[in-house]
Scaffold this active site. Structure first.
Site, short mmCIF file in Angstrom:
data_model
loop_
_atom_site.label_atom_id
_atom_site.label_comp_id
_atom_site.label_asym_id
_atom_site.label_seq_id
_atom_site.Cartn_x
_atom_site.Cartn_y
_atom_site.Cartn_z
N HIS A 16 68.11 38.18 27.26
CA HIS A 16 66.74 37.81 26.89
C HIS A 16 66.61 38.13 25.41
O HIS A 16 66.85 39.26 24.99
CB HIS A 16 65.72 38.60 27.70
CG HIS A 16 64.31 38.21 27.40
ND1 HIS A 16 63.22 38.95 27.82
CD2 HIS A 16 63.79 37.17 26.72
CE1 HIS A 16 62.12 38.37 27.41
NE2 HIS A 16 62.43 37.29 26.73
N ASP A 17 66.24 37.15 24.60
CA ASP A 17 66.27 37.34 23.16
C ASP A 17 65.45 38.55 22.71
O ASP A 17 65.83 39.24 21.75
CB ASP A 17 65.83 36.08 22.41
CG ASP A 17 64.54 35.46 22.91
OD1 ASP A 17 63.81 36.10 23.70
OD2 ASP A 17 64.24 34.31 22.52
N SER A 61 64.21 26.64 17.78
CA SER A 61 65.45 26.38 17.07
C SER A 61 66.55 27.24 17.67
O SER A 61 66.30 28.22 18.37
CB SER A 61 65.31 26.68 15.57
OG SER A 61 65.08 28.07 15.35
N THR A 65 58.78 32.56 17.79
CA THR A 65 57.93 31.59 18.47
C THR A 65 56.87 32.31 19.30
O THR A 65 55.70 31.94 19.32
CB THR A 65 58.78 30.68 19.39
OG1 THR A 65 59.76 30.01 18.59
CG2 THR A 65 57.91 29.67 20.09
N ASN A 67 53.02 39.72 25.90
CA ASN A 67 53.35 38.47 25.23
C ASN A 67 52.13 37.97 24.45
O ASN A 67 51.03 37.89 25.00
CB ASN A 67 53.74 37.39 26.24
CG ASN A 67 55.15 37.55 26.74
OD1 ASN A 67 55.61 38.67 26.96
ND2 ASN A 67 55.84 36.45 26.94
N ALA A 88 63.08 28.87 21.46
CA ALA A 88 62.41 27.69 21.99
C ALA A 88 62.13 26.64 20.92
O ALA A 88 61.86 25.48 21.24
CB ALA A 88 61.10 28.10 22.66
N ARG A 122 70.76 28.83 16.79
CA ARG A 122 71.71 29.12 15.74
C ARG A 122 72.93 29.80 16.33
O ARG A 122 72.86 30.42 17.39
CB ARG A 122 71.08 30.01 14.67
CG ARG A 122 70.61 31.35 15.19
CD ARG A 122 69.47 31.94 14.39
NE ARG A 122 68.28 31.14 14.42
CZ ARG A 122 67.41 31.14 15.42
NH1 ARG A 122 67.61 31.87 16.50
NH2 ARG A 122 66.34 30.37 15.38
N GLY A 142 61.92 36.44 12.62
CA GLY A 142 61.60 35.53 11.52
C GLY A 142 60.24 35.75 10.90
O GLY A 142 60.03 35.45 9.72
#
Length: 526
Positions: A251-252, A18, A292, A329, A16, A20, A439
């Site tokens: 879904h990431d 960035s 995120t 979440n 949401a 790549r 990240g």
């Protein structure tokens, strides 16, 4: 088992904040990653007659994906497969020609306010949870559709495609719904991994929301969706062969959980060796997919649909190889990223490494906030919102950038602590290690705080976990590797640099005090 010759698999990984395109080169039992495109992403505000709405610039995303895949083929080598993952819940609607009927709304758009309550008047929350197992979040696809029905329905819509499936359709011309992402819609029966016909019927009869024929066939991760149309994108595989697009954990978070480098029996959540964890550890693992959003939970082989689970607002999302991602979440690095955006608008340019160092030098647990409070959900000045939350709870207002970042990190770690403890209690499982992927693992402070808060060792890495999980599932779907989820994780572990963090021995009481303070059960300290 991997291919004897180097082969290249591209992961389209859109977050949401960035996006790549990363190529994984499989060689000698390892995956070597090469990033060929990185770009910013974010919701675009547009004024409407009933207030400002937020939309995704999907044409920009499509353009960047095309450029990234072209660069991948030209700079790294012929592609043997492509996998696509994005965030969940958001969708595009196609007309009879296969063209978008309108803008793609962002899940952060305020249009869904009140939609859950409207649906619960027709289908009680406990009945809905018994079918889809999802936590109540205003932006779940089913609530977006309820809002859309209120605003005029689905005019001219013939097909609904979630974002990764929309991109796959533009590449291949094939319309499918990959099940890990579809499970976030609220329209899937989490026990049978199929669209819920009874739920769809009730939406039609009660709200006039007729999705018959609009939802495409569900497919499992590893399914070949189709091959890239050369007229759409002129990339070829080895020897000029067509390039298949593979449905991965689209879904990431599903892809990120595949990349948890634990040795497991698929779906059991049991850990034998976790990147430096003691050989023969008897417990299971928890995970934190940290980007995120922070998604904190367990991998199970069946959903937890109890009333206690519903009341705790835990979600059951489907995973790769018949697993269930039982999780909560948590707002995640969104709060930090928005704070950084505020500081940069004020002329303060600083790196995330500098922010991490400044936070490490700040006093621990001086101020903590509930990062899942809805006040932190919308884009805006997080610095001002944190200061207001501190004042409202009688805590010291942070005085420097370092103190603000420390507040965010401490608050995230506190949320991780609560989520891990709730997940194990509600599922009747135990864990002895937390795996952090994504990240957020680049923040040594956040990883250490997670260990301190949970009282468990943390194994951090891989940082590009989502892309790596995407690549290994796509490679298996293309026949380039074989094996079950354990074998894929062995490949991930062999391809990753991992760091282990041990919890500080004396940290438990300080975290307990901070939790009680946040819950309002104890006076704040100076």
């Amino acid at each position: 088992m991997t291919s004897a010759q180097p082969v290249h698999v591209a992961a389209v990984d859109l977050g949401a904040s960035s996006g790549r395109v990363i190529v994984g080169t499989l060689e000698d039992g390892r995956v070597h990653l090469t990033e060929t495109r990185r770009f910013l992403n974010g919701p675009v505000p547009l004024p409407t007659a009933d207030g400002q709405r937020l939309y995704w610039d999907v044409l920009h995303l499509w353009s960047e994906v095309r450029e990234g895949l072209l660069a991948a083929a030209h700079e790294v080598g012929p592609l043997c497969a492509v996998g696509i993952d994005t965030w969940a819940v958001d969708y595009g609607l196609l007309d009879h020609r296969g063209a978008l009927t309108g803008q793609v709304s962002s899940y952060r758009c305020p249009r869904t306010r009140g939609a859950p309550e409207r649906l619960f008047q027709t289908i009680p929350a406990d009945e809905l949870y018994a079918v889809n197992g999802l936590q109540v979040q205003d932006f779940n696809t089913v609530f977006q559709l309820v809002a859309q029905a209120r605003d005029g329905g689905l005019p001219d819509a013939r097909t609904l495609l979630l974002l990764p499936d929309l991109l796959a359709y533009w590449l291949t011309g094939q319309k499918v719904a990959e099940v890990t992402n579809a499970s976030t819609t609220g329209l899937v029966d989490v026990s049978s991994r199929t669209w819920s016909a009874p739920l769809l019927d009730r939406l039609r009869t009660s709200l006039g929301l007729d999705l018959a024929g609009v939802l495409p066939a569900l497919v499992e991760p590893g399914t070949v969706v189709g091959t890239i149309d050369r007229e759409v994108l002129d990339v070829l595989g080895p020897g000029g062969s067509p390039v298949p697009v593979i449905a991965v954990g689209s879904h990431d978070t599903a892809s990120a959980v595949v990349a948890v480098p634990a040795s497991t029996s698929p779906g059991s959540g049991r850990t034998v060796d976790s990147a430096g964890a003691r050989e023969g550890d008897p417990g299971g693992f928890a995970y934190v997919s940290c980007g995120t959003w922070s998604l904190v939970g367990l991998e199970l082989d069946a959903p937890v649909l109890s009333e206690a689970s519903r009341q705790a607002n835990f979600t059951n999302e489907l995973g790769v190889d018949a697993t269930v991602r039982y999780l909560k979440n948590i707002m995640g690095l969104w709060v930090l990223n928005e704070a950084v955006r505020t500081w940069r608008a004020q002329g303060l340019e600083t790196s995330y490494q500098d922010l991490d160092a400044a936070a490490a030098a700040a006093a621990p647990l001086r101020t903590v906030v509930d990062v899942n409070d809805t006040v932190f959900f919308a884009p805006g000045d997080m610095v001002a919102r944190i200061a207001a939350a501190a004042r409202a709870t009688g805590q010291p207002v942070p005085r420097s950038v370092g103190e603000y970042v420390r507040c965010i990190d401490d608050s995230l770690a506190l949320a991780y602590r609560r989520a891990v403890r709730e997940a194990t209690a509600l599922s009747g499982t135990s864990v002895d290690v937390v795996h952090m992927v994504g990240g957020g693992t680049r923040s040594r402070l956040l990883c250490q705080l997670c260990a301190d808060a949970t009282g468990l060792p943390v194994v951090a890495g891989p940082a590009e976990g989502t892309a790596l999980g995407n690549i290994v599932v796509a490679a298996r779907g293309a026949g380039l590797v074989q094996g079950d989820l354990s074998d894929l994780r062995n490949l991930v572990r062999a391809s990753s640099t991992l760091t282990r963090y041990e919890p500080a021995a004396a940290a438990s009481s300080a975290w307990e005090e901070a939790e009680q303070r946040l819950l309002g059960r104890q006076a704040p300290t100076a």
